[in-house]
Design a protein around this motif. Structure first.
Motif, PDB file in Angstrom:
ATOM      1  N   SER A  38       0.854  -1.188   0.000  1.00 18.22           N
ATOM      2  CA  SER A  38       0.000   0.000   0.000  1.00 18.22           C
ATOM      3  C   SER A  38       0.890   1.238   0.000  1.00 18.22           C
ATOM      4  CB  SER A  38      -0.923   0.007   1.225  1.00 18.22           C
ATOM      5  OG  SER A  38      -0.161   0.023   2.424  1.00 18.22           O
ATOM      6  N   GLY A  39       0.253   2.390  -0.147  1.00 18.51           N
ATOM      7  CA  GLY A  39       1.029   3.624  -0.149  1.00 18.51           C
ATOM      8  C   GLY A  39       0.134   4.841  -0.127  1.00 18.51           C
ATOM      9  N   GLY A  40       0.754   5.998  -0.166  1.00 15.62           N
ATOM     10  CA  GLY A  40      -0.004   7.238  -0.148  1.00 15.62           C
ATOM     11  C   GLY A  40       0.833   8.398  -0.638  1.00 15.62           C
ATOM     12  N   VAL A  41       0.161   9.428  -1.109  1.00 20.78           N
ATOM     13  CA  VAL A  41       0.799  10.653  -1.589  1.00 20.78           C
ATOM     14  C   VAL A  41       0.008  11.845  -1.065  1.00 20.78           C
ATOM     15  CG1 VAL A  41       1.405  12.037  -3.601  1.00 20.78           C
ATOM     16  CG2 VAL A  41       1.719   9.569  -3.671  1.00 20.78           C
ATOM     17  N   ASP A  42       0.713  12.817  -0.511  1.00 22.20           N
ATOM     18  CA  ASP A  42       0.102  14.051  -0.014  1.00 22.20           C
ATOM     19  C   ASP A  42       0.914  15.216  -0.568  1.00 22.20           C
ATOM     20  OD1 ASP A  42      -0.692  16.288   1.395  1.00 22.20           O
ATOM     21  OD2 ASP A  42      -0.154  15.508   3.368  1.00 22.20           O
ATOM     22  N   VAL A  43       0.349  15.950  -1.523  1.00 21.42           N
ATOM     23  CA  VAL A  43       1.025  17.101  -2.117  1.00 21.42           C
ATOM     24  C   VAL A  43       0.244  18.369  -1.761  1.00 21.42           C
ATOM     25  CG1 VAL A  43       2.119  15.823  -3.980  1.00 21.42           C
ATOM     26  CG2 VAL A  43      -0.193  16.693  -4.299  1.00 21.42           C
ATOM     27  N   TYR A  44       0.941  19.508  -1.658  1.00 26.03           N
ATOM     28  CA  TYR A  44       0.281  20.712  -1.151  1.00 26.03           C
ATOM     29  C   TYR A  44       0.919  21.985  -1.691  1.00 26.03           C
ATOM     30  CZ  TYR A  44       4.305  21.449   1.945  1.00 26.03           C
ATOM     31  OH  TYR A  44       5.563  21.683   2.424  1.00 26.03           O
ATOM     32  N   TYR A  45       0.154  23.062  -1.577  1.00 23.56           N
ATOM     33  CA  TYR A  45       0.666  24.414  -1.734  1.00 23.56           C
ATOM     34  C   TYR A  45       0.238  25.201  -0.501  1.00 23.56           C
ATOM     35  CZ  TYR A  45       1.314  29.238  -3.138  1.00 23.56           C
ATOM     36  OH  TYR A  45       1.718  30.556  -3.166  1.00 23.56           O
ATOM     37  N   THR A  88       5.851  -4.989   9.285  1.00 26.10           N
ATOM     38  CA  THR A  88       5.584  -3.817   8.451  1.00 26.10           C
ATOM     39  C   THR A  88       6.901  -3.141   8.105  1.00 26.10           C
ATOM     40  OG1 THR A  88       3.441  -3.430   9.509  1.00 26.10           O
ATOM     41  CG2 THR A  88       4.402  -1.597   8.297  1.00 26.10           C
ATOM     42  N   PHE A  89       7.040  -2.769   6.839  1.00 30.99           N
ATOM     43  CA  PHE A  89       8.199  -1.990   6.413  1.00 30.99           C
ATOM     44  C   PHE A  89       7.711  -0.914   5.466  1.00 30.99           C
ATOM     45  CE2 PHE A  89      11.839  -1.075   3.611  1.00 30.99           C
ATOM     46  CZ  PHE A  89      12.761  -0.683   4.580  1.00 30.99           C
ATOM     47  N   ALA A  90       8.040   0.357   5.760  1.00 31.17           N
ATOM     48  CA  ALA A  90       7.555   1.477   4.952  1.00 31.17           C
ATOM     49  C   ALA A  90       8.693   2.453   4.693  1.00 31.17           C
ATOM     50  CB  ALA A  90       6.402   2.190   5.654  1.00 31.17           C
ATOM     51  N   LEU A  91       8.785   2.906   3.452  1.00 28.81           N
ATOM     52  CA  LEU A  91       9.729   3.946   3.062  1.00 28.81           C
ATOM     53  C   LEU A  91       8.969   5.250   2.870  1.00 28.81           C
ATOM     54  CD1 LEU A  91      11.879   1.962   0.469  1.00 28.81           C
ATOM     55  CD2 LEU A  91      12.462   2.506   2.847  1.00 28.81           C
ATOM     56  N   GLN A  92       9.623   6.386   3.114  1.00 36.65           N
ATOM     57  CA  GLN A  92       8.940   7.674   3.088  1.00 36.65           C
ATOM     58  C   GLN A  92       9.854   8.772   2.587  1.00 36.65           C
ATOM     59  OE1 GLN A  92       7.930   8.692   7.143  1.00 36.65           O
ATOM     60  NE2 GLN A  92      10.043   8.753   7.802  1.00 36.65           N
ATOM     61  N   THR A  93       9.244   9.849   2.118  1.00 31.60           N
ATOM     62  CA  THR A  93       9.976  11.048   1.735  1.00 31.60           C
ATOM     63  C   THR A  93       9.002  12.224   1.757  1.00 31.60           C
ATOM     64  OG1 THR A  93      11.497  12.008   0.108  1.00 31.60           O
ATOM     65  CG2 THR A  93       9.581  10.826  -0.750  1.00 31.60           C
ATOM     66  N   ASN A 106      21.468   9.699  11.029  1.00 27.55           N
ATOM     67  CA  ASN A 106      21.661   8.892   9.827  1.00 27.55           C
ATOM     68  C   ASN A 106      20.628   9.285   8.774  1.00 27.55           C
ATOM     69  OD1 ASN A 106      21.691   6.803   7.862  1.00 27.55           O
ATOM     70  ND2 ASN A 106      22.587   5.392   9.354  1.00 27.55           N
ATOM     71  N   GLU A 107      21.086   9.815   7.645  1.00 31.99           N
ATOM     72  CA  GLU A 107      20.157  10.279   6.623  1.00 31.99           C
ATOM     73  C   GLU A 107      19.331   9.145   6.038  1.00 31.99           C
ATOM     74  OE1 GLU A 107      21.989  12.630   3.640  1.00 31.99           O
ATOM     75  OE2 GLU A 107      22.793  14.118   5.037  1.00 31.99           O
ATOM     76  N   LEU A 108      19.899   7.951   5.907  1.00 30.14           N
ATOM     77  CA  LEU A 108      19.147   6.818   5.377  1.00 30.14           C
ATOM     78  C   LEU A 108      18.047   6.389   6.337  1.00 30.14           C
ATOM     79  CD1 LEU A 108      21.954   4.626   3.757  1.00 30.14           C
ATOM     80  CD2 LEU A 108      20.253   6.051   2.612  1.00 30.14           C
ATOM     81  N   THR A 109      18.312   6.499   7.634  1.00 31.88           N
ATOM     82  CA  THR A 109      17.303   6.129   8.632  1.00 31.88           C
ATOM     83  C   THR A 109      16.068   7.003   8.519  1.00 31.88           C
ATOM     84  OG1 THR A 109      19.065   5.425  10.123  1.00 31.88           O
ATOM     85  CG2 THR A 109      16.900   5.763  11.097  1.00 31.88           C
ATOM     86  N   ARG A 110      16.240   8.253   8.128  1.00 31.79           N
ATOM     87  CA  ARG A 110      15.113   9.179   8.010  1.00 31.79           C
ATOM     88  C   ARG A 110      14.099   8.719   6.964  1.00 31.79           C
ATOM     89  NH1 ARG A 110      18.868  14.608   7.489  1.00 31.79           N
ATOM     90  NH2 ARG A 110      20.173  14.195   9.327  1.00 31.79           N
ATOM     91  N   LEU A 111      14.532   7.900   6.039  1.00 29.48           N
ATOM     92  CA  LEU A 111      13.654   7.441   4.967  1.00 29.48           C
ATOM     93  C   LEU A 111      12.771   6.272   5.401  1.00 29.48           C
ATOM     94  CD1 LEU A 111      16.166   7.541   1.970  1.00 29.48           C
ATOM     95  CD2 LEU A 111      14.553   9.307   2.712  1.00 29.48           C
ATOM     96  N   ILE A 112      12.962   5.768   6.622  1.00 28.50           N
ATOM     97  CA  ILE A 112      12.183   4.626   7.106  1.00 28.50           C
ATOM     98  C   ILE A 112      11.003   5.138   7.925  1.00 28.50           C
ATOM     99  CG2 ILE A 112      12.209   2.517   8.464  1.00 28.50           C
ATOM    100  CD1 ILE A 112      15.211   2.335   7.924  1.00 28.50           C
ATOM    101  N   GLY A 113       9.796   4.934   7.417  1.00 32.83           N
ATOM    102  CA  GLY A 113       8.602   5.340   8.145  1.00 32.83           C
ATOM    103  C   GLY A 113       8.208   4.335   9.203  1.00 32.83           C
ATOM    104  N   GLN A 114       8.310   3.053   8.877  1.00 32.50           N
ATOM    105  CA  GLN A 114       8.076   1.966   9.828  1.00 32.50           C
ATOM    106  C   GLN A 114       8.985   0.807   9.468  1.00 32.50           C
ATOM    107  OE1 GLN A 114       4.167   0.596  11.189  1.00 32.50           O
ATOM    108  NE2 GLN A 114       3.220   2.261  10.032  1.00 32.50           N
TER     109      GLN A 114
END
Length: 361
Positions: A38-45, A88-93, A106-114
């Protein structure tokens, strides 16, 4: 984990015609579907009328950047669940990640949501370990799961995620409790040798009403410095008055030794929100709140009165599909001190306008 790797191979490598045979060789029925993607996208102005320097908005992680089109949060999540184990394993940005994970070394750790795995110890009792969603608070990370696009100040200043072990027990059909041992207050990598503790209890007497109390206790001082013990309480209630109308309220209270002395300081917050579905495709929501951290234990402003701020939001949703929201929000702030810093100087009031598209699949 063997089954998880095998299922990944089945989904992305093996041809569809061999899927059933391959699952059968593992002893897994195809209709069990233990693996989901699964996934999701949230874009904004967002337009922040304080016109923050460098376009990065203060005191928030959601709608973090001013006067630009941005990705707030994008995630891709894989889950594996049977009646005995789960993971559960989730990547994020996105700009939410940029703001909320800035302290992670750790910059790579920041990309792990779960990143967590769990085992069922008994009927209704699970032990999970890893990077977990926070057990604290009414509002959570993804916009589509909340009544209003931006988060309340209390949500922005309490954990969105935690790292440790969590024991969850369903004591009955209406009562669930959680016990946690954690690295600390919204951190992945440990910063001292002390471990923190958490507890939560949720009571759902009807499908319409939920009452929840959660707490946290831990030493928040870095390694090699004098301990600063934090004791935090969170309570919230939500009530669905009808299929169209729901209410929620939350109160936070925390205590900790001051950063520059051994004296005790406190902070507290309160929030009330309501949402009404006008029709199948439109909904209106509002929120009022106050956050008081005069001692600057959580929010540092460098001003005499600290962060004592009230806020009000009005949110309109357009719902073209069940998994999509086009949101428009106006949010005003009123602080005791001139804490909003921008191109024109400092002010004690501010206004935010934001619109977003959020989709979950």
């Amino acid at each position: 984990m063997k089954h998880l790797y095998a299922l990944l191979l089945t989904l992305f490598v093996y041809p569809h015609t061999g899927r059933a045979q391959f699952l059968d060789s593992l002893g897994i029925e195809e209709d069990e579907k233990p693996f989901e993607l699964s996934g999701g996208v949230d874009v904004y102005y967002a337009y922040d009328f304080s016109e923050p320097i460098g376009q990065e908005r203060l005191f928030t992680t959601q709608a973090f950047r001013h006067n630009g089109f941005n990705l707030n949060w994008g995630f891709l999540q894989a889950t594996y669940a049977t009646d005995k184990v789960r993971a559960t394993f989730a990547l994020q940005t996105g700009t939410y990640v940029q703001a909320n994970y800035a302290a992670e070394p750790n910059e790579l750790t920041r990309l792990i949501g779960q990143a967590n795995a769990g085992v069922r110890l008994a009927e209704g009792v699970w032990l999970d370990m890893g990077i977990l969603p926070s057990h604290i608070g009414y509002e959570n990370t993804f916009s589509l799961n909340n009544e209003i696009y931006t988060r309340a100040l209390m949500a922005e200043n309490s954990p969105y995620y935690e790292t440790g072990a969590q024991l969850t027990a369903e004591l009955s059909d209406v009562v669930t409790v959680q016990f946690l041992v954690l690295n600390g207050w919204q951190i992945i990598q440990e910063t001292n040798e002390a471990k923190s503790l958490g507890f939560g209890i949720s009571y759902t007497p009807t499908e319409a009403l939920t009452l929840s109390y959660n707490n946290y206790y831990g030493n928040e001082a870095p390694e090699g410095t004098e301990a600063k013990r934090r004791f935090f309480h969170d309570f919230y209630a939500s009530y669905a008055a009808s299929e169209r109308f729901n209410l929620a309220g939350s109160v936070d209270y925390g205590r900790q030794e001051l950063w520059d002395s051994e004296e005790q300081g406190t902070w507290y917050a309160a929030m009330l929100l309501a949402r009404y579905r006008l029709s199948e495709r439109f909904a209106l929501a509002g929120r009022v709140e106050h956050y008081n951290d005069e001692d600057q234990l959580i929010v540092s402003t460098g001003t005499a009165l600290g962060f004592q701020t009230s806020s009000a939001s009005l949110n309109l949703d357009y719902i073209p599909a069940p998994n999509f929201l086009w949101r428009m929000e106006a949010r005003g702030y009123d602080a005791q001190d001139r804490v909003f810093t921008g191109e024109e100087g400092r002010d004690d009031k501010n206004l935010l306008l934001v619109t977003s598209f959020a989709l979950k699949f």
